[in-house]
Design a protein around this motif. Structure first.
Motif, PDB file in Angstrom:
ATOM      1  N   TYR A  54      10.005   4.942   7.034  1.00 55.50           N
ATOM      2  CA  TYR A  54       9.289   3.864   6.345  1.00 55.50           C
ATOM      3  C   TYR A  54       8.087   3.396   7.175  1.00 55.50           C
ATOM      4  O   TYR A  54       6.972   3.256   6.660  1.00 55.50           O
ATOM      5  CB  TYR A  54      10.235   2.687   6.096  1.00 55.50           C
ATOM      6  N   GLU A  58       5.307   5.857   6.997  1.00 52.51           N
ATOM      7  CA  GLU A  58       4.595   5.781   5.722  1.00 52.51           C
ATOM      8  C   GLU A  58       3.637   4.599   5.700  1.00 52.51           C
ATOM      9  O   GLU A  58       2.492   4.712   5.235  1.00 52.51           O
ATOM     10  CB  GLU A  58       5.594   5.655   4.571  1.00 52.51           C
ATOM     11  N   ARG A  61       1.264  -1.375  -1.353  1.00 47.47           N
ATOM     12  CA  ARG A  61       1.778  -0.016  -1.491  1.00 47.47           C
ATOM     13  C   ARG A  61       0.983   0.743  -2.543  1.00 47.47           C
ATOM     14  O   ARG A  61       0.839   0.287  -3.680  1.00 47.47           O
ATOM     15  CB  ARG A  61       3.257  -0.036  -1.910  1.00 47.47           C
ATOM     16  N   GLN A 114       3.033   6.257  -5.360  1.00 46.22           N
ATOM     17  CA  GLN A 114       3.859   7.165  -4.588  1.00 46.22           C
ATOM     18  C   GLN A 114       3.868   8.561  -5.214  1.00 46.22           C
ATOM     19  O   GLN A 114       3.797   8.710  -6.440  1.00 46.22           O
ATOM     20  CB  GLN A 114       5.283   6.632  -4.499  1.00 46.22           C
ATOM     21  N   ALA A 162      11.803   5.741  -2.904  1.00 46.06           N
ATOM     22  CA  ALA A 162      11.060   5.120  -1.804  1.00 46.06           C
ATOM     23  C   ALA A 162      11.996   4.266  -0.970  1.00 46.06           C
ATOM     24  O   ALA A 162      13.003   3.731  -1.457  1.00 46.06           O
ATOM     25  CB  ALA A 162       9.917   4.264  -2.339  1.00 46.06           C
ATOM     26  N   LEU A 176       5.877  -0.700  -5.775  1.00 44.40           N
ATOM     27  CA  LEU A 176       6.451   0.645  -5.770  1.00 44.40           C
ATOM     28  C   LEU A 176       6.763   1.107  -7.187  1.00 44.40           C
ATOM     29  O   LEU A 176       6.490   2.261  -7.559  1.00 44.40           O
ATOM     30  CB  LEU A 176       7.720   0.672  -4.913  1.00 44.40           C
ATOM     31  N   VAL A 192       7.749   4.753  -8.700  1.00 40.60           N
ATOM     32  CA  VAL A 192       9.075   4.849  -8.079  1.00 40.60           C
ATOM     33  C   VAL A 192      10.147   4.395  -9.063  1.00 40.60           C
ATOM     34  O   VAL A 192       9.950   3.428  -9.812  1.00 40.60           O
ATOM     35  CB  VAL A 192       9.121   3.995  -6.789  1.00 40.60           C
ATOM     36  N   ILE A 233      14.940   2.752  -5.244  1.00 37.35           N
ATOM     37  CA  ILE A 233      14.556   2.112  -3.988  1.00 37.35           C
ATOM     38  C   ILE A 233      15.776   2.037  -3.082  1.00 37.35           C
ATOM     39  O   ILE A 233      16.853   1.596  -3.506  1.00 37.35           O
ATOM     40  CB  ILE A 233      13.985   0.706  -4.228  1.00 37.35           C
TER      41      ILE A 233
END
Length: 458
Positions: free
Chosen positions: A34, A37, A155, A158, A163, A202, A207, A210
């Motif tokens: 994480y 990222e 963010r 993705q 994520a 996200l 996404v 999670i």
């Protein structure tokens, strides 16, 4: 590729100019993934372009882990491999827990390192790059009270449907073998509002699942939107109300923070997956006491009984350390008995390795390496047998899987069951992020094979 001989007294020089490309290489746990990222997103927001593994980059960030023995030595080895064939090197940043533990010693020992930044300070990476370009010292291992998360960019979209989201950092448990309290600091929980905002970003970016992260993720506490005190189970319930979120997972948990409310959430929140990673570390109460785990085998098993009563189909995962100082044959056999009793769907197991600065490193009765090797082989054989048993029980069942990545063969997709098993399926018309029903045909030690059911899951 053979590199030209370069005498050690001739240092590799960094090419001049601000970095235009970067590569972040992360080691260790999911929280490091994480953090890596987030660093990449931050550098991208500064206008830099990421490169792939093995591609020459202007800036290389080694995001390190300090859990295992000789972690620092491996970092120095990685630093040495960054020298280019023409005698130059990229700008090098050492981040993460080794950076926190070693501090400025890294720059003294490896002069080619330009930046040293700890896990609580990496939001300052752009400023540290500027210092490097000005020829100034760029070492930041502070643990500020202010959260780093507020300084990170939002963010972006993705590239995958799953994520990680860090909600809690640090640890107040002080297990005698562990460096986390010294490298990550005291336990701190992110505000629920910030977590919800990141989760929404996200989801907006594609996404669907999670995984909530923390050194002791189930120790999270905060306040809800109305200012009322909230435990981890309340946060899970709030996240479950977000449209577009299909699945919630979390790791890593501590038995002492496994509340009745969290156990009830496993029964009541459909989006919370039936998978629990709850490390025990040993099946011997004497060793647990020496580890300062503050739970017993009996209290641990009582928690598992309550979890299984709430969610009978739950898959259990754990962590084990063999060869902790003073571990006798009887202590190890107690661990083996616990493993056979619980029958984990998967587990991680390691030989004890002393970490400098931890109380266990100075304990007497260190277990010989050959004894640790034999015990680990026996333990892993038992854990692997139980994992195969758990996977084999899925054969013949129809299960929903969330497609996460492409397979090696034409039309093949790979997704996860609710119990975190990987499934290979031929589904050429399905897109990543789809939830599909699959009939399980066969099982191996690490994955399942299935065929597309007659209809897609809703």
């Amino acid at each position: 590729m053979n590199r030209p001989f370069m005498p050690k007294h001739i240092p590799a020089t960094r090419r001049p100019g601000a970095p235009a490309t970067f590569h972040v290489k992360s080691f260790g746990c999911q929280m490091n993934v994480y953090d890596g990222e987030r660093m990449a997103e931050m550098l991208g927001a500064q206008g830099m372009t990421p490169t792939g593994e093995g591609v020459d980059a202007d800036l290389v960030v080694l995001n390190t882990c300090h859990i295992r023995e000789k972690a620092a030595e491996k970092v120095y080895s990685d630093i040495g491999r960054l020298r280019r064939d023409d005698g130059t090197r990229p700008m090098i940043a050492v981040a993460g827990c080794v950076a926190q533990a070693e501090g400025g010693e890294i720059s003294r020992r490896a002069p080619s390192v330009d930046i040293v930044v700890g896990p609580q300070s990496y939001h300052n990476l752009p400023e540290l790059i500027g210092k490097t370009l000005r020829g100034e010292s760029a070492v930041d291992t502070d643990m500020p009270l202010a959260s780093k998360f507020g300084a990170l960019p939002g963010r972006p979209k993705q590239a995958r449907p799953t994520a990680f989201l860090t909600i809690q950092e640090g640890c107040d448990k002080f297990c005698t073998y562990c460096v986390v309290p010294y490298t990550r600091g005291a336990e701190i929980s992110r505000p629920q509002s910030a977590i919800m905002d990141e989760a929404k970003a996200l989801l907006d970016g594609g996404v669907r699942e999670i995984t909530l992260l923390g050194q002791n993720v189930n120790a999270w506490t905060g306040e809800d939107a109305a200012g009322r005190a909230q435990g981890f189970d309340g946060l899970i319930r709030a996240l479950a109300d977000l449209p577009g979120l299909a699945r919630i997972r979390y790791t890593t948990s501590h038995p002492n923070d496994m509340t009745d409310g969290l156990i009830a959430a496993h029964a009541q929140v459909d989006k919370l997956m039936p998978f629990l990673h709850l490390p025990v570390q040993s099946g011997s109460n004497a060793i647990l006491k020496a580890m300062n785990r503050n739970h017993t085998v009996e209290s641990y098993l009582a928690i598992l009984d309550k979890v299984r009563a709430a969610r009978p189909d739950i898959a259990l995962s754990g962590d084990f350390i063999v060869g902790f100082p003073g571990e006798t044959d009887a202590d190890f056999e107690a661990t083996m008995a616990l493993v056979d009793q619980v029958r984990y769907s998967m587990a991680y197991s390691f030989k004890y390795s002393p970490r400098p600065g931890t109380p266990a490193a100075d304990m007497g009765r260190q277990v010989p390496m050959e004894v640790m090797d034999e015990r680990l082989q026996r333990l892993q054989a038992a854990l692997n047998a139980h994992q195969v048993e758990f996977n084999t029980a899925a054969v013949g069942r129809r299960v929903p899987i969330l497609l996460e990545r492409m397979g090696r063969f034409p039309g093949q997709r790979i997704g996860k069951t609710p119990w975190l098993q990987s499934v290979h399926v031929i589904a050429p018309d399905a897109a990543l992020g789809d939830m599909i029903d699959v009939d399980i045909l066969s099982a191996g030690p690490n994955s399942l094979a299935g065929e597309l059911a007659e209809r897609k899951a809703a």
